[in-house]
Scaffold this motif. Structure first.
Motif, PDB file in Angstrom:
ATOM      1  N   PRO A 433       0.791  -1.241   0.000  1.00 16.25           N
ATOM      2  CA  PRO A 433       0.000   0.000   0.000  1.00 16.25           C
ATOM      3  C   PRO A 433       0.817   1.282   0.000  1.00 16.25           C
ATOM      4  O   PRO A 433       0.270   2.352  -0.257  1.00 16.25           O
ATOM      5  CB  PRO A 433      -0.827  -0.120   1.286  1.00 16.25           C
ATOM      6  N   ASN A 434       2.121   1.175   0.262  1.00 14.97           N
ATOM      7  CA  ASN A 434       2.948   2.392   0.261  1.00 14.97           C
ATOM      8  C   ASN A 434       3.653   2.614  -1.072  1.00 14.97           C
ATOM      9  O   ASN A 434       4.548   3.456  -1.160  1.00 14.97           O
ATOM     10  CB  ASN A 434       3.994   2.323   1.381  1.00 14.97           C
ATOM     11  N   CYS A 435       3.238   1.895  -2.113  1.00  9.76           N
ATOM     12  CA  CYS A 435       3.919   1.995  -3.416  1.00  9.76           C
ATOM     13  C   CYS A 435       3.064   2.706  -4.465  1.00  9.76           C
ATOM     14  O   CYS A 435       1.852   2.484  -4.549  1.00  9.76           O
ATOM     15  CB  CYS A 435       4.291   0.601  -3.937  1.00  9.76           C
ATOM     16  N   GLY A 436       3.731   3.541  -5.259  1.00  6.51           N
ATOM     17  CA  GLY A 436       3.128   4.154  -6.433  1.00  6.51           C
ATOM     18  C   GLY A 436       3.894   3.745  -7.666  1.00  6.51           C
ATOM     19  O   GLY A 436       4.873   2.988  -7.596  1.00  6.51           O
ATOM     20  N   ILE A 437       3.483   4.262  -8.821  1.00  5.87           N
ATOM     21  CA  ILE A 437       4.076   3.860 -10.100  1.00  5.87           C
ATOM     22  C   ILE A 437       4.692   5.058 -10.804  1.00  5.87           C
ATOM     23  O   ILE A 437       4.025   6.057 -11.073  1.00  5.87           O
ATOM     24  CB  ILE A 437       3.017   3.199 -11.014  1.00  5.87           C
ATOM     25  N   TRP A 438       5.966   4.905 -11.118  1.00  2.90           N
ATOM     26  CA  TRP A 438       6.732   5.908 -11.861  1.00  2.90           C
ATOM     27  C   TRP A 438       6.887   5.386 -13.290  1.00  2.90           C
ATOM     28  O   TRP A 438       7.684   4.518 -13.578  1.00  2.90           O
ATOM     29  CB  TRP A 438       8.081   6.086 -11.177  1.00  2.90           C
ATOM     30  N   ASN A 439       6.064   5.917 -14.190  1.00  3.47           N
ATOM     31  CA  ASN A 439       6.071   5.507 -15.602  1.00  3.47           C
ATOM     32  C   ASN A 439       7.193   6.251 -16.316  1.00  3.47           C
ATOM     33  O   ASN A 439       7.089   7.443 -16.585  1.00  3.47           O
ATOM     34  CB  ASN A 439       4.716   5.830 -16.241  1.00  3.47           C
ATOM     35  N   ASP A 440       8.264   5.519 -16.657  1.00  5.10           N
ATOM     36  CA  ASP A 440       9.469   6.177 -17.151  1.00  5.10           C
ATOM     37  C   ASP A 440       9.857   5.654 -18.528  1.00  5.10           C
ATOM     38  O   ASP A 440       9.431   4.571 -18.948  1.00  5.10           O
ATOM     39  CB  ASP A 440      10.608   5.927 -16.160  1.00  5.10           C
ATOM     40  N   ASN A 441      10.671   6.437 -19.219  1.00  3.14           N
ATOM     41  CA  ASN A 441      11.175   6.048 -20.549  1.00  3.14           C
ATOM     42  C   ASN A 441      10.059   5.590 -21.478  1.00  3.14           C
ATOM     43  O   ASN A 441      10.184   4.601 -22.202  1.00  3.14           O
ATOM     44  CB  ASN A 441      12.218   4.941 -20.421  1.00  3.14           C
ATOM     45  N   ASN A 442       8.947   6.318 -21.453  1.00  3.70           N
ATOM     46  CA  ASN A 442       7.753   5.909 -22.202  1.00  3.70           C
ATOM     47  C   ASN A 442       7.459   6.833 -23.379  1.00  3.70           C
ATOM     48  O   ASN A 442       6.311   7.061 -23.747  1.00  3.70           O
ATOM     49  CB  ASN A 442       6.537   5.830 -21.272  1.00  3.70           C
ATOM     50  N   GLU A 443       8.520   7.354 -24.017  1.00  6.64           N
ATOM     51  CA  GLU A 443       8.334   8.238 -25.177  1.00  6.64           C
ATOM     52  C   GLU A 443       7.964   7.477 -26.455  1.00  6.64           C
ATOM     53  O   GLU A 443       7.391   8.069 -27.375  1.00  6.64           O
ATOM     54  CB  GLU A 443       9.625   9.040 -25.440  1.00  6.64           C
TER      55      GLU A 443
END
Length: 838
Positions: A433-443
């Motif tokens: 529950p303490n995790c979020g999502i960092w959407n990276d290198n998605n160009e």
């Protein structure tokens, strides 16, 4: 071969359920105009010989709002529903034009179509806000606003070019992640999302996010409008670099359509743009706090120990911290390659326990994940066989070089691949529950123009974030998703916050990142920030690091993030002498968190940016400088920055007919179109409070676990001229989705009689959402006096509101502050009288 729509012979007006539809038919094609409201007009050209791919048409529909309907934070597409009761209209014809006039009260919009060349003109209340004829009889210019070119006689697709008249004083703002000064005039921009490590914040183009929306403002004629092009294949937008007579948009294939968006000010234009593409999703409260981050924490073999040491250092240094942005090194295998979703067990023997233990200590982690699956990934063959990868024009998975090896990208337009990705996010990250999502290198920098994926690549980052958003809601259906993204296109704001990418550790970047942030805010991306101190390059100097952190006292994101080849991250204690200063800036950021969070709530509800350029906030003053780094932060604070090396003084322009209170200098300043010099030493920061205004703060706040703060202090700035003022203070748990309506709205009203020099402050609760939360009052210490709250209003839980006056203002008890029990305000409104002056 060139195609144009011309010689309009027939035109009809028809009232439909959601709009007034104008259909015009001419040689080679048709023109359709839909008037959804007097502020929202859609224009589309169709050329008979041109066939647009279905995938491109579907993408355009999504950009017109199909995504918005899937987001709990957004309004439906084209929400300005027109009906016969909304406005009256009449259609007329002359020898030259077809006219449609729409009237609502005192508001009037006139849409005209030139019969000869199908050019569209939109007038509002007698002023042309968009379109018109290009040039004069003596200028050799395109006569048609739309021209379409193909590269062969029988070609079915080509390139569309829109040309619109350019007035002498037109200025342009927006387009998302763009470098340079705020005004885009005399520049041409590529609308292609690019991995831009170490970019030049003044000159590089393109960058990570390309938003095909901009605001046109003419301060001389007082013309203001927005243009939005809902196409996935926009190649470039030119604001007078090619010609002083027009600005233009080039679109590969199509569709040939755009929205004309108007309003009484830029805030209304942004709100109308959000009605098409979706309103910004309000992130959780804790995401506005201080976070650590560096690639150097998780790249080495002792990554877990490095992360543990960081949090131990945070606690030892007594600096508030909500967690960490965790770079992708946790996925880096022993062969040096990064395998999505596969933790390196040697670095993190029991990563689940590690995540949960940090969560129990109050730390939140946003996990970096990349959409490329390396061909050496243990799951690659399975995903290949299932057809889950983006395909080239031959129908085979695209293979490109990506993070140390060849890789294919997950195809988020494939429903099964979309669901697979969501399930992996839940299993590996979101189950903690303490995790979020960092959407990276998605160009998604594809190079096969013939593939459907290339034609719709600009939606890739949005679909990736949509998967993250939905996965989070499905697992925790009443909690706000915590997402960030590096890349994006129109509509990305419905799912994710963002930042300005892999910036450079230098002074130019500090300066131009401020303008870059304004551009994001004016593109409906209000929740952004910058890697403080710089991500790439040399270790920032002590002065640069301090000034970078100073800029984040009033900013939606406070993150020091870096990558150093020598393995040493940039940290608050990198320079021992600088640490107390940086610590103070973090504490001040937390003190103003109630105000910052309220600005964020307003941004999510209306699309209005948090950082607001003065030249748009005060358009009546034609002399407000465009290239000054000072700006409004929310409705009440004028943010003052030093962004030049070796300087401590800066000039701040005060717009005409404004009033400001210098909190540090304890004096009232009258804005008369004048500049005031401020001396801001390295160990301080400065801001002005607008008069009248109310600024909520939270003294001694050290954590953002929940948003019902124990102590809220309202800084009051009355207007001695007698202007009445009301501020609505929003508070909630900081985590639940707004749709649950578990929040409180508090009305703080100030009145003042300039003749008697007396006033009142009234505080009242409008709606109480969380019945089970604690409310109480505490006593407060005033300026040299002790202010006692009424004995019968005190409870044991300790929640209170304090009203604090500036200058020589005093409440009836001769104190500059007054504390009230939150519990007592729930029962009835409270009124306090005051007298005084600045």
């Amino acid at each position: 071969m060139k195609y144009v729509v011309s010689k309009i012979s027939r035109c009809s007006c028809k009232q439909e359920s959601d709009s007034l539809v104008i259909n015009a038919t001419g040689e080679s094609g048709r023109l359709t105009i839909k008037i959804y409201s007097l502020e929202l007009i859609f224009v589309r050209y169709d050329i008979d010989s041109i066939k647009i791919a279905d995938s491109v048409k579907q993408a355009s529909e999504m950009l017109c709002g199909a995504f918005a309907e899937n987001s709990s934070s957004a309004k439906n597409c084209r929400a300005c529903k027109a009906s016969e009761s909304d406005f009256s209209f009449n259609c007329q014809e002359t020898d030259v034009y077809f006219y449609t006039e729409c009237i609502s009260g005192s508001d009037n919009v006139l849409v005209s179509i030139n019969k000869e060349n199908a050019n569209v003109t939109v007038e509002r209340n007698g002023k042309i806000i968009h379109g018109g004829e290009l040039g004069t009889k003596d200028t050799v210019l395109p006569k048609e606003q739309l021209r379409y070119f193909t590269t062969g006689k029988n070609a079915k697709t080509g390139r569309a070019s829109f040309f619109f008249p350019l007035a002498k004083d037109d200025r342009f703002f927006g387009l998302g992640d763009k470098a340079g000064y705020p005004d885009r005039r005399m520049n041409r921009y590529r609308m292609y999302n690019r991995d831009s490590l170490g970019y030049d914040a003044e000159k590089s183009d393109p960058l990570y996010k390309s938003i095909p929306f901009f605001i046109k403002h003419n301060p001389v004629t007082d013309v203001l409008c927005g243009l939005y092009f809902p196409s996935p294949l926009i190649e470039s937008i030119d604001f007078g670099k090619e010609s002083p007579f027009y600005f233009s948009t080039e679109i590969a294939e199509g569709p040939m359509e755009y929205f004309v968006i108007s309003g009484n000010d830029y805030k209304q234009i942004l709100q109308n743009y959000c009605r098409i593409t979706g309103f910004p999703a309000l992130p959780p409260l804790f995401s506005f706090g201080f976070f650590g981050s560096s690639m150097n924490y998780v790249e080495p073999d002792d990554a877990q120990k490095r992360m543990e040491k960081y949090f131990a250092d945070i606690e030892e240094h007594e600096i508030p911290c909500e967690g960490m942005y965790v770079s992708s090194g946790y996925l880096k295998a022993d062969d040096g390659k990064r395998y999505a979703f596969v933790w390196n067990k040697r670095k993190f023997p029991d990563y689940g326990k590690f995540l949960d233990d940090l969560g129990k200590r109050g730390y939140n982690l946003i996990m970096n994940i990349k959409p490329g699956i390396l061909t050496t990934h243990p799951w690659y063959k399975e995903l290949y066989d299932k057809g889950y990868f983006v395909k080239d024009s031959d129908g085979k998975p695209c293979v490109v070089f990506y993070w140390g090896g060849n890789a294919s990208f997950v195809d988020f337009s494939n429903p099964k691949a979309f669901e697979w990705w969501k399930n992996k996010l839940k299993e590996v990250f979101l189950s903690h529950p303490n995790c979020g999502i960092w959407n990276d290198n998605n160009e998604l920098e594809l190079e096969d123009p013939q593939s459907d994926a290339f034609k719709t690549r600009t939606l890739f980052s949005t679909k990736m974030c949509q998967a993250s958003y939905e996965a989070s809601l499905e697992l925790n259906n009443n909690l706000r998703p915590w997402l960030t993204t590096r890349s994006g296109y129109a509509g990305i704001q419905k799912y994710s916050r963002t930042w300005s990418g892999d910036n450079v550790s230098d002074w130019k970047t500090l300066k131009f990142n401020q303008f870059q942030g304004w551009s994001l805010g004016l593109s409906a991306l209000p929740f952004y920030g910058h890697d403080l101190g710089g991500f790439f390059g040399d270790v920032p100097s002590e002065e640069l690091l301090i000034r970078s952190c100073q800029s984040a006292v009033f900013q939606p994101r406070f993150v020091i993030h870096s990558w150093r080849e020598n393995g040493e991250p940039t940290e608050p204690w990198t320079y021992p002498d600088a640490f107390p200063i940086i610590q103070k800036f973090v504490l001040e950021h937390y003190r103003f968190m109630p105000y910052i969070y309220n600005c964020a709530y307003e941004a999510g509800k209306t699309g209005v940016p948090i950082e607001r350029p003065l030249f748009l906030e005060y358009p009546q003053d034609k002399n407000v400088p465009v290239n000054s780094s000072h700006c409004m932060f929310g409705p009440s604070i004028l943010k003052i920055l030093i962004v030049d090396e070796g300087k401590t003084k800066t000039e701040v322009y005060l717009p005409k007919d404004t009033k400001w209170y210098d909190v540090q200098g304890e004096k009232l300043l009258n804005g008369e179109g004048n500049s005031v010099t401020f001396d801001i030493p390295l160990d301080s920061y400065a801001y002005l409070a607008k008069v009248p205004s109310v600024v909520p703060t939270a003294p001694d706040l050290r954590s953002l676990k929940q948003g019902l703060f124990k102590k809220v202090e309202f800084l009051l700035f009355p207007d001695e001229e007698g202007t009445q003022f009301e501020y609505i203070y929003f508070e909630d748990s900081g985590r639940t989705i707004i749709a649950d309506k578990k929040y409180n709205l508090w009305h703080v009203r100030m009145t003042f009689n300039k003749n008697s020099k007396t006033g009142t402050v009234e505080i009242e609760n409008e709606y109480f959402g969380s019945k089970n939360d604690e409310f109480a009052a505490v006593q407060c210490a005033g300026k040299g006096k002790k202010c006692e709250a009424e004995k019968d209003s005190l409870t044991d839980s300790g929640r209170s509101f304090t009203l604090k006056l500036p200058g020589k203002f005093r409440f009836e008890n001769s104190c500059d502050s007054q504390t009230v029990s939150v519990d007592s305000v729930l029962k009835e409104k409270r009124i306090f009288k005051f007298t005084g002056s600045y």
